[in-house]
Scaffold this motif. Structure first.
Motif, mmCIF file in Angstrom:
data_model
loop_
_atom_site.group_PDB
_atom_site.id
_atom_site.type_symbol
_atom_site.label_atom_id
_atom_site.label_comp_id
_atom_site.label_asym_id
_atom_site.label_seq_id
_atom_site.Cartn_x
_atom_site.Cartn_y
_atom_site.Cartn_z
ATOM 1 N N SER A 136 1.524 -0.680 -1.899
ATOM 2 C CA SER A 136 0.291 0.069 -2.125
ATOM 3 C C SER A 136 -0.034 0.997 -0.964
ATOM 4 O O SER A 136 0.036 0.597 0.192
ATOM 5 C CB SER A 136 -0.881 -0.887 -2.322
ATOM 6 O OG SER A 136 -0.668 -1.719 -3.416
ATOM 7 N N HIS A 191 -7.342 -1.321 0.931
ATOM 8 C CA HIS A 191 -6.775 -1.163 -0.399
ATOM 9 C C HIS A 191 -6.370 -2.547 -0.859
ATOM 10 O O HIS A 191 -6.814 -3.531 -0.286
ATOM 11 C CB HIS A 191 -5.605 -0.189 -0.445
ATOM 12 C CG HIS A 191 -5.464 0.419 -1.817
ATOM 13 N ND1 HIS A 191 -4.899 -0.242 -2.859
ATOM 14 C CD2 HIS A 191 -5.846 1.612 -2.310
ATOM 15 C CE1 HIS A 191 -4.919 0.521 -3.956
ATOM 16 N NE2 HIS A 191 -5.499 1.644 -3.640
ATOM 17 N N LYS A 192 -5.531 -2.627 -1.848
ATOM 18 C CA LYS A 192 -5.165 -3.921 -2.394
ATOM 19 C C LYS A 192 -3.885 -4.403 -1.748
ATOM 20 O O LYS A 192 -2.872 -3.713 -1.861
ATOM 21 C CB LYS A 192 -4.985 -3.832 -3.903
ATOM 22 C CG LYS A 192 -6.253 -3.456 -4.607
ATOM 23 C CD LYS A 192 -6.004 -3.287 -6.071
ATOM 24 C CE LYS A 192 -7.263 -2.755 -6.735
ATOM 25 N NZ LYS A 192 -7.072 -2.440 -8.118
#
Length: 70
Positions: free
Chosen positions: A11, A26-27
């Motif tokens: 990601s 973010h993830k």
């Protein structure tokens, strides 16, 4: 605030250097405090020569690699 565009796992996200650590947004979000870090390494990127990887190893032997940093 200043941030660094990079990738963690698969990601893309933003890495923020803070006063007392780093946070990757973010993830999955990752928060690393300076007192948890045992060493860091700047490595040449694996895909191109124009980027590098920022590797962080914690005292618990976890390794985090933030890649594709221009």
């Amino acid at each position: 605030s200043q941030c660094i565009t990079c990738a963690y796992k698969a990601s893309s996200g933003l890495l923020y250097p803070l006063e007392r650590g780093f946070i990757y947004v973010h993830k999955p979000p990752v928060h690393l405090r300076f007192e948890e870090i045992s060493c860091v390494n700047f490595a040449r990127g694996t895909t191109t020569t124009r980027s590098f990887d920022f590797e962080i190893e914690t005292k618990q032997n976890n390794q985090y690699t933030f890649s594709n940093i221009e």
